[in-house]
Write a protein that holds these residues in place. Sequence first.
Motif, PDB file in Angstrom:
ATOM      1  N   ASP A 197       0.803  -1.223   0.000  1.00 26.05           N
ATOM      2  CA  ASP A 197       0.000   0.000   0.000  1.00 26.05           C
ATOM      3  C   ASP A 197       0.838   1.277   0.000  1.00 26.05           C
ATOM      4  O   ASP A 197       0.292   2.364   0.055  1.00 26.05           O
ATOM      5  N   HIS A 211       0.513   1.186  -6.332  1.00 25.42           N
ATOM      6  CA  HIS A 211       0.039  -0.086  -6.870  1.00 25.42           C
ATOM      7  C   HIS A 211       0.419  -0.149  -8.342  1.00 25.42           C
ATOM      8  O   HIS A 211       1.558   0.041  -8.699  1.00 25.42           O
ATOM      9  N   ASP A 255      -6.941   6.131  -5.287  1.00 31.07           N
ATOM     10  CA  ASP A 255      -6.806   5.330  -6.505  1.00 31.07           C
ATOM     11  C   ASP A 255      -7.939   5.645  -7.484  1.00 31.07           C
ATOM     12  O   ASP A 255      -7.716   5.681  -8.696  1.00 31.07           O
TER      13      ASP A 255
END
Length: 141
Positions: A21, A83, A111
């Motif tokens: 993360d 990510h 995100d």
Amino acid sequence: MASLTLNSANRAEVAAALAGDRWLVACLCAAWCGTCGGYRATFDELAARHPDKVFVWIDIEDQADVVGDLDVENFPTLLIQHHELVAFFGTMLPDAGVAHRLVQSTAAQSDDELRERITNNAERAAWQRDCNLQTLLRAAA
């Protein structure tokens, strides 16, 4: 915490950071570049200001098997990724304040916000295909 220097021994650690993360901030430079040499200390200071992120120094010539296909037009070039999402890829003024604000504002995005920006911007969409460090590390393995 100082930045990591990407090498064959720590590629798995960098890939693991991307799978987790934490945000990753990579500086793409070259040993022969005087600007890069002067920027390294600034990049390490930036890493110390953001201990929750992984900072990686990548010599594009030493790590050509990983980043050789990236279109690095000038130095230093920063790549910021969370990510599988490349949030930023571009030349950065060698200024600690500017870099700090860029990292801070980029990491403040979710995100979902990143995906929306990617969907609505052809350049950002191309970053996903061409600049994804996680993909590049997998391909070099």
